[in-house]
Design a protein around this motif. Sequence first.
Motif, PDB file in Angstrom:
ATOM      1  N   ASP A 163      29.219  45.358  37.217  1.00  0.00           N
ATOM      2  CA  ASP A 163      29.518  46.414  36.238  1.00  0.00           C
ATOM      3  C   ASP A 163      30.081  47.659  36.927  1.00  0.00           C
ATOM      4  O   ASP A 163      31.015  48.287  36.426  1.00  0.00           O
ATOM      5  CB  ASP A 163      28.249  46.798  35.448  1.00  0.00           C
ATOM      6  CG  ASP A 163      27.807  45.660  34.524  1.00  0.00           C
ATOM      7  OD1 ASP A 163      28.628  44.759  34.251  1.00  0.00           O
ATOM      8  OD2 ASP A 163      26.634  45.662  34.095  1.00  0.00           O
ATOM      9  N   GLU A 164      29.511  47.977  38.099  1.00  0.00           N
ATOM     10  CA  GLU A 164      29.953  49.177  38.822  1.00  0.00           C
ATOM     11  C   GLU A 164      31.373  49.010  39.365  1.00  0.00           C
ATOM     12  O   GLU A 164      32.204  49.913  39.263  1.00  0.00           O
ATOM     13  CB  GLU A 164      28.979  49.481  39.974  1.00  0.00           C
ATOM     14  CG  GLU A 164      29.213  50.850  40.556  1.00  0.00           C
ATOM     15  CD  GLU A 164      27.982  51.415  41.255  1.00  0.00           C
ATOM     16  OE1 GLU A 164      28.174  52.249  42.131  1.00  0.00           O
ATOM     17  OE2 GLU A 164      26.855  50.999  40.911  1.00  0.00           O
ATOM     18  N   VAL A 165      31.650  47.828  39.949  1.00  0.00           N
ATOM     19  CA  VAL A 165      32.999  47.553  40.466  1.00  0.00           C
ATOM     20  C   VAL A 165      34.006  47.598  39.308  1.00  0.00           C
ATOM     21  O   VAL A 165      35.087  48.166  39.422  1.00  0.00           O
ATOM     22  CB  VAL A 165      33.046  46.179  41.193  1.00  0.00           C
ATOM     23  CG1 VAL A 165      34.476  45.813  41.583  1.00  0.00           C
ATOM     24  CG2 VAL A 165      32.175  46.199  42.451  1.00  0.00           C
ATOM     25  N   LYS A 166      33.614  47.010  38.172  1.00  0.00           N
ATOM     26  CA  LYS A 166      34.477  46.968  36.989  1.00  0.00           C
ATOM     27  C   LYS A 166      34.726  48.390  36.457  1.00  0.00           C
ATOM     28  O   LYS A 166      35.839  48.730  36.060  1.00  0.00           O
ATOM     29  CB  LYS A 166      33.801  46.101  35.912  1.00  0.00           C
ATOM     30  CG  LYS A 166      34.719  45.655  34.800  1.00  0.00           C
ATOM     31  CD  LYS A 166      35.573  44.473  35.190  1.00  0.00           C
ATOM     32  CE  LYS A 166      36.440  44.037  34.027  1.00  0.00           C
ATOM     33  NZ  LYS A 166      37.546  43.194  34.424  1.00  0.00           N
ATOM     34  N   ARG A 167      33.682  49.221  36.485  1.00  0.00           N
ATOM     35  CA  ARG A 167      33.810  50.603  35.995  1.00  0.00           C
ATOM     36  C   ARG A 167      34.766  51.408  36.876  1.00  0.00           C
ATOM     37  O   ARG A 167      35.598  52.161  36.405  1.00  0.00           O
ATOM     38  CB  ARG A 167      32.416  51.253  35.966  1.00  0.00           C
ATOM     39  CG  ARG A 167      32.372  52.616  35.301  1.00  0.00           C
ATOM     40  CD  ARG A 167      30.934  53.019  35.014  1.00  0.00           C
ATOM     41  NE  ARG A 167      30.100  52.953  36.214  1.00  0.00           N
ATOM     42  CZ  ARG A 167      30.060  53.915  37.137  1.00  0.00           C
ATOM     43  NH1 ARG A 167      30.814  54.990  37.038  1.00  0.00           N
ATOM     44  NH2 ARG A 167      29.264  53.796  38.188  1.00  0.00           N
ATOM     45  N   HIS A 168      34.651  51.188  38.207  1.00  0.00           N
ATOM     46  CA  HIS A 168      35.492  51.910  39.166  1.00  0.00           C
ATOM     47  C   HIS A 168      36.947  51.464  39.109  1.00  0.00           C
ATOM     48  O   HIS A 168      37.860  52.277  39.122  1.00  0.00           O
ATOM     49  CB  HIS A 168      35.003  51.661  40.600  1.00  0.00           C
ATOM     50  CG  HIS A 168      33.942  52.621  41.040  1.00  0.00           C
ATOM     51  ND1 HIS A 168      34.199  53.943  41.291  1.00  0.00           N
ATOM     52  CD2 HIS A 168      32.622  52.432  41.287  1.00  0.00           C
ATOM     53  CE1 HIS A 168      33.078  54.543  41.661  1.00  0.00           C
ATOM     54  NE2 HIS A 168      32.106  53.648  41.655  1.00  0.00           N
ATOM     55  N   PHE A 169      37.139  50.121  39.100  1.00  0.00           N
ATOM     56  CA  PHE A 169      38.493  49.587  39.350  1.00  0.00           C
ATOM     57  C   PHE A 169      39.110  48.862  38.144  1.00  0.00           C
ATOM     58  O   PHE A 169      40.235  48.393  38.220  1.00  0.00           O
ATOM     59  CB  PHE A 169      38.457  48.663  40.573  1.00  0.00           C
ATOM     60  CG  PHE A 169      37.928  49.339  41.804  1.00  0.00           C
ATOM     61  CD1 PHE A 169      38.651  50.360  42.413  1.00  0.00           C
ATOM     62  CD2 PHE A 169      36.697  48.985  42.350  1.00  0.00           C
ATOM     63  CE1 PHE A 169      38.164  51.013  43.540  1.00  0.00           C
ATOM     64  CE2 PHE A 169      36.202  49.628  43.483  1.00  0.00           C
ATOM     65  CZ  PHE A 169      36.936  50.649  44.076  1.00  0.00           C
ATOM     66  N   GLN A 170      38.354  48.775  37.054  1.00  0.00           N
ATOM     67  CA  GLN A 170      38.835  48.278  35.761  1.00  0.00           C
ATOM     68  C   GLN A 170      39.654  46.990  35.862  1.00  0.00           C
ATOM     69  O   GLN A 170      39.159  45.981  36.333  1.00  0.00           O
ATOM     70  CB  GLN A 170      39.583  49.413  35.053  1.00  0.00           C
ATOM     71  CG  GLN A 170      38.634  50.556  34.742  1.00  0.00           C
ATOM     72  CD  GLN A 170      39.325  51.856  34.425  1.00  0.00           C
ATOM     73  OE1 GLN A 170      40.536  51.948  34.295  1.00  0.00           O
ATOM     74  NE2 GLN A 170      38.536  52.901  34.303  1.00  0.00           N
ATOM     75  N   GLU A 171      40.931  47.050  35.416  1.00  0.00           N
ATOM     76  CA  GLU A 171      41.702  45.791  35.335  1.00  0.00           C
ATOM     77  C   GLU A 171      42.080  45.234  36.695  1.00  0.00           C
ATOM     78  O   GLU A 171      42.609  44.128  36.784  1.00  0.00           O
ATOM     79  CB  GLU A 171      42.958  45.970  34.444  1.00  0.00           C
ATOM     80  CG  GLU A 171      44.101  46.761  35.042  1.00  0.00           C
ATOM     81  CD  GLU A 171      43.865  48.284  34.994  1.00  0.00           C
ATOM     82  OE1 GLU A 171      44.667  48.997  35.600  1.00  0.00           O
ATOM     83  OE2 GLU A 171      42.889  48.730  34.374  1.00  0.00           O
ATOM     84  N   LEU A 172      41.807  45.985  37.772  1.00  0.00           N
ATOM     85  CA  LEU A 172      42.062  45.461  39.118  1.00  0.00           C
ATOM     86  C   LEU A 172      41.012  44.430  39.547  1.00  0.00           C
ATOM     87  O   LEU A 172      41.169  43.762  40.565  1.00  0.00           O
ATOM     88  CB  LEU A 172      42.091  46.597  40.154  1.00  0.00           C
ATOM     89  CG  LEU A 172      43.382  47.423  40.232  1.00  0.00           C
ATOM     90  CD1 LEU A 172      43.217  48.561  41.225  1.00  0.00           C
ATOM     91  CD2 LEU A 172      44.579  46.555  40.602  1.00  0.00           C
ATOM     92  N   VAL A 173      39.928  44.322  38.788  1.00  0.00           N
ATOM     93  CA  VAL A 173      38.871  43.358  39.130  1.00  0.00           C
ATOM     94  C   VAL A 173      39.203  42.002  38.496  1.00  0.00           C
ATOM     95  O   VAL A 173      39.504  41.923  37.308  1.00  0.00           O
ATOM     96  CB  VAL A 173      37.491  43.847  38.631  1.00  0.00           C
ATOM     97  CG1 VAL A 173      36.393  42.868  39.047  1.00  0.00           C
ATOM     98  CG2 VAL A 173      37.195  45.245  39.167  1.00  0.00           C
ATOM     99  N   PHE A 174      39.180  40.944  39.328  1.00  0.00           N
ATOM    100  CA  PHE A 174      39.407  39.598  38.786  1.00  0.00           C
ATOM    101  C   PHE A 174      38.309  39.251  37.785  1.00  0.00           C
ATOM    102  O   PHE A 174      37.137  39.570  37.999  1.00  0.00           O
ATOM    103  CB  PHE A 174      39.392  38.555  39.915  1.00  0.00           C
ATOM    104  CG  PHE A 174      40.652  38.526  40.738  1.00  0.00           C
ATOM    105  CD1 PHE A 174      41.804  37.896  40.273  1.00  0.00           C
ATOM    106  CD2 PHE A 174      40.692  39.126  41.988  1.00  0.00           C
ATOM    107  CE1 PHE A 174      42.966  37.873  41.029  1.00  0.00           C
ATOM    108  CE2 PHE A 174      41.846  39.109  42.756  1.00  0.00           C
ATOM    109  CZ  PHE A 174      43.003  38.480  42.278  1.00  0.00           C
TER     110      PHE A 174
END
Length: 257
Positions: free
Chosen positions: A198-209
Amino acid sequence: MGKIIAMANQKGGVGKTTTTINLAASLATLEKKVLVVDADPQANASSGLGVDIKQSECTIYECIIDRADVCEALHDTEIDTLKVISSHINLVGAEIEMLNLKNREKILKEVLAPLKNEFDYILIDCSPSLGLITVNALTAADSVIIPVQAEYFALEGISKLLNTIKIIKSKLNPALEIEGFLLTMYDSRLRQANQIYDEVKRHFQELVFNTVIQRNVKLSEAPSYGLPTILYDADSTGAKNHMALAKELISRNARRD
């Protein structure tokens, strides 16, 4: 023209080599022509794809330092459309040997230039450092995949890597993009793993696979047989995760084209 993707994170043990081997094998299984460039002196990507590194006379080291013909360094694998340029322990000292060379940050880019039209994807397995070889890989690459381990310290050091990417973009390779952040060693039963995602997704949004690579014993067993997981156990979670990643990568790039 093929796409060069560097697999980079200066934090060790995050699954860079595992991802390189298995993403390459999955892309090759999907009828893409793929080359793995092993730019880590430990040479695990080479041995994990069945290359006998003791028998390798021409490696990435000879290509960089002696300017050996890169076509001489290509090794076949169990999959017809997947080739490897192996590494060597000598690569440890290559950074010192490169210090006096002209345009030392761009040597790997020059080495790989003749192969760019021969392959759909060239994946570079970087060592866990931000030294000159990794800088060469990022200068040669069109994009970078950043594997992130699903654990508490995962986000530590990412800012350092992002800063390095920013410097390389401004000084050496303006076209360098982040292909995506990939969550590895994921265990959905652990609350912490979900929090990290969730944290990686919050930081980097659509850049996360969207694909995550789950913890899977077959992924760690397969390299000892010199095989990618898809050939060792095609029904395993590890093989399925990397196949999903390969399909996501192909569709992302198709959208951009």
